[in-house]
Design a protein around this motif. Sequence first.
Motif, mmCIF file in Angstrom:
data_model
loop_
_atom_site.group_PDB
_atom_site.id
_atom_site.type_symbol
_atom_site.label_atom_id
_atom_site.label_comp_id
_atom_site.label_asym_id
_atom_site.label_seq_id
_atom_site.Cartn_x
_atom_site.Cartn_y
_atom_site.Cartn_z
ATOM 1 N N ALA A 1 -1.241 17.329 3.370
ATOM 2 C CA ALA A 1 -0.950 15.903 3.210
ATOM 3 C C ALA A 1 0.171 15.657 2.203
ATOM 4 C CB ALA A 1 -2.208 15.162 2.775
ATOM 5 N N ILE A 2 0.881 14.564 2.427
ATOM 6 C CA ILE A 2 1.912 14.082 1.509
ATOM 7 C C ILE A 2 1.734 12.578 1.381
ATOM 8 C CG2 ILE A 2 3.646 13.732 3.324
ATOM 9 C CD1 ILE A 2 5.772 14.697 1.320
ATOM 10 N N SER A 3 2.043 12.042 0.213
ATOM 11 C CA SER A 3 1.849 10.615 -0.042
ATOM 12 C C SER A 3 3.190 9.888 0.031
ATOM 13 C CB SER A 3 1.231 10.426 -1.434
ATOM 14 O OG SER A 3 1.195 9.070 -1.802
ATOM 15 N N VAL A 4 3.196 8.701 0.650
ATOM 16 C CA VAL A 4 4.419 7.902 0.736
ATOM 17 C C VAL A 4 4.135 6.460 0.339
ATOM 18 C CG1 VAL A 4 5.422 9.342 2.557
ATOM 19 C CG2 VAL A 4 4.088 7.328 3.188
ATOM 20 N N SER A 5 5.159 5.805 -0.184
ATOM 21 C CA SER A 5 5.043 4.390 -0.566
ATOM 22 C C SER A 5 6.445 3.820 -0.716
ATOM 23 C CB SER A 5 4.267 4.245 -1.883
ATOM 24 O OG SER A 5 4.970 4.865 -2.939
ATOM 25 N N THR B 1 5.892 11.574 -2.200
ATOM 26 C CA THR B 1 5.347 12.279 -3.358
ATOM 27 C C THR B 1 4.551 13.484 -2.871
ATOM 28 O OG1 THR B 1 5.166 10.209 -4.603
ATOM 29 C CG2 THR B 1 3.915 12.095 -5.421
ATOM 30 N N LEU B 2 4.965 14.663 -3.330
ATOM 31 C CA LEU B 2 4.309 15.909 -2.920
ATOM 32 C C LEU B 2 3.911 16.686 -4.174
ATOM 33 C CD1 LEU B 2 3.460 17.875 -0.710
ATOM 34 C CD2 LEU B 2 5.785 18.795 -0.707
ATOM 35 N N GLY B 3 2.623 16.652 -4.486
ATOM 36 C CA GLY B 3 2.150 17.363 -5.665
ATOM 37 C C GLY B 3 2.293 18.872 -5.502
ATOM 38 N N MET C 1 4.592 23.624 3.518
ATOM 39 C CA MET C 1 3.456 22.845 4.029
ATOM 40 C C MET C 1 2.929 23.444 5.327
ATOM 41 S SD MET C 1 4.348 18.805 3.346
ATOM 42 C CE MET C 1 2.679 18.290 3.821
ATOM 43 N N LYS C 2 1.612 23.450 5.447
ATOM 44 C CA LYS C 2 0.953 23.936 6.654
ATOM 45 C C LYS C 2 0.361 22.755 7.421
ATOM 46 C CE LYS C 2 -0.271 28.320 4.384
ATOM 47 N NZ LYS C 2 1.067 28.819 4.664
ATOM 48 N N LEU C 3 0.041 22.976 8.674
ATOM 49 C CA LEU C 3 -0.551 21.910 9.467
ATOM 50 C C LEU C 3 -1.779 21.333 8.777
ATOM 51 C CD1 LEU C 3 -0.290 23.317 13.111
ATOM 52 C CD2 LEU C 3 1.263 21.770 11.913
ATOM 53 N N ASN C 4 -1.884 20.021 8.790
ATOM 54 C CA ASN C 4 -2.976 19.247 8.181
ATOM 55 C C ASN C 4 -2.836 19.099 6.670
ATOM 56 O OD1 ASN C 4 -4.346 18.788 10.666
ATOM 57 N ND2 ASN C 4 -5.191 20.866 10.546
ATOM 58 N N GLY D 1 0.749 -1.238 0.000
ATOM 59 C CA GLY D 1 0.000 0.000 0.000
ATOM 60 C C GLY D 1 0.781 1.290 0.000
ATOM 61 N N ARG D 2 0.029 2.344 -0.216
ATOM 62 C CA ARG D 2 0.498 3.719 -0.179
ATOM 63 C C ARG D 2 -0.200 4.401 0.990
ATOM 64 N NH1 ARG D 2 2.726 7.418 -3.720
ATOM 65 N NH2 ARG D 2 2.862 5.807 -5.329
ATOM 66 N N TYR D 3 0.503 5.289 1.658
ATOM 67 C CA TYR D 3 -0.028 5.936 2.852
ATOM 68 C C TYR D 3 -0.115 7.442 2.635
ATOM 69 C CZ TYR D 3 1.146 1.474 5.036
ATOM 70 O OH TYR D 3 1.238 0.134 5.326
ATOM 71 N N MET D 4 -1.125 8.032 3.232
ATOM 72 C CA MET D 4 -1.247 9.481 3.249
ATOM 73 C C MET D 4 -0.851 9.973 4.637
ATOM 74 S SD MET D 4 -2.055 10.294 0.204
ATOM 75 C CE MET D 4 -2.340 12.044 0.495
ATOM 76 N N LEU D 5 0.092 10.903 4.668
ATOM 77 C CA LEU D 5 0.563 11.464 5.924
ATOM 78 C C LEU D 5 0.101 12.910 6.043
ATOM 79 C CD1 LEU D 5 4.271 10.199 5.884
ATOM 80 C CD2 LEU D 5 2.217 8.981 6.637
ATOM 81 N N THR D 6 -0.360 13.279 7.214
ATOM 82 C CA THR D 6 -0.842 14.642 7.468
ATOM 83 C C THR D 6 0.137 15.351 8.402
ATOM 84 O OG1 THR D 6 -3.138 13.893 7.263
ATOM 85 C CG2 THR D 6 -2.769 16.017 8.319
ATOM 86 N N LEU D 7 0.545 16.545 8.026
ATOM 87 C CA LEU D 7 1.530 17.276 8.821
ATOM 88 C C LEU D 7 0.942 17.677 10.171
ATOM 89 C CD1 LEU D 7 4.372 18.506 8.896
ATOM 90 C CD2 LEU D 7 3.386 20.626 8.000
ATOM 91 N N ALA D 8 1.620 17.222 11.239
ATOM 92 C CA ALA D 8 1.167 17.528 12.595
ATOM 93 C C ALA D 8 2.044 18.561 13.278
ATOM 94 C CB ALA D 8 1.137 16.250 13.435
#
Length: 505
Positions: free
Chosen positions: A357-361, A304-306, A352-355, A266-273
Amino acid sequence: MNFIDTFLNKITMYRLVLYYLLVLLGAAAFFGFFGILPASPADLAFSTLVIFGVCWATNAVFVKGFGAIPNVESVYITAGILALIISPVAPTDYAGVGFLIFASAWAMASKYIFAIGKKHIFNPAAFGVALSALLINQSATWWVAGNLALLPFVLVGGLLIVRKIRRADLVLAFSVVALLTIAVTAGGDPTTAVTRTLLHSSFFFLGLVMLTEPLTMPPSRLLRLLYGAIVGFLFAPNVHFGSFYLSPELALLIGNLYVYLVSPKGRYMLTLAAKNKLADGTYEFVFAPDRPFTFRPGQYLEWTLGHRFSDNRGNRRFFTIASAPTEADGMVRLGAKFYEPKSSFKRALDAMKLNDAISVSHLAGDFVLPKDKKKKLVFIAGGIGVTPFRSQVQHLMNTNDKRSVTLFYSNKTASEIAYKDIFDRAKQALGMKTVYALTNEKTAVPGTYAGMIDSALIAREVPDYKECLFYISGPHGMVEAFKKTLSGMGVSRFRIKTDYFPGFA
């Protein structure tokens, strides 16, 4: 090789592959103009435009429908491969044009339809042409790989890709097993069969370009070798199951299934905290994952950061995970050093601001702690190359794993030292020794060493260094220099591990 490595480290893996495919298409058009290749430049240009257009349009539809982060480089790479393995057609060849459209559309669709956990399973180009052969009875000819005029271009560019991503072991496993199988199953004249394979088949293009796609590659060296061996065996034209013979693309797709079974899913979505300053120019980004995942300290992810107006390094990077898998908060940490001028990716990351998202795999990497806890470890880090050691040291503290560890950590000045709090705590908790080497500090700094890390310093701080396992992480030039230093000190190359991942730049 230093000149080649310097060039390769200035370009990302994906951009290198894209340029390579464009050079092959340009060379094919040139040879076609002079009649060396059967396809005319006009037909090649038309077919290439159709493939690129269909791939782009199909991807755009699925990106919108799935809410995915677009990756234009990946689209163009798939299109370039398809244009080089499907024979060019004229605009009046309606069946041929239909084949181009069908294969291109399904190649891109497979990345979304046949994906589990937002991670595609199959090599898109291989899937597109395999499905075309099955459903519309149109097959890829792999014309780029069977022509002697293009062979030097295929070889030189392909070897640069393999050098860039450091996957010679994978290609070697594929090559040895494929050629041995071909020789054994050839019947009366194995020499002719092997020669024909090397000069007039898809052997090099498949092995150097398509087999080495990072997202369909296993996470560790042993699994990579098995992957190469499986595809190599199935690639042999005389290998069959009853009356069913495999094509190169089917051999690769079966290998992809094996990779899926043995790899993280899988691929994961990470949210900046949170975003924390670690040192001058160095920041830690703390992300909350959309679901828990496991990893080993020292492994890396593709991030991956669009973002709009990406530069020639694209919107993907490979970064080591700075957090430990045993941290209670379950957060994923990324340590990043920002240099001027920043790449478009680093600018987007910094903004990037809080909340957000960036994608990782593509969790992978062999730069992990040995299973034998009695082995004495020496870590050598340069700059932000310290991130895998942050992960490993924090993990050792979390598990109360008191191994023999010495860390040599080089920076220009004391203000550039990152994660000092972690390493200082490890001294108390684990008895770990850390030597902070500063190469450009004007005045003496207590608790640090003024100068570069060299053989004399290593021998002084670790008298039994020949019994140790060395881990080196940092800029490519630094890593190569320390490999030579340690070799000159009599350290076996089998006791030296280096942190490397695809797409280093």
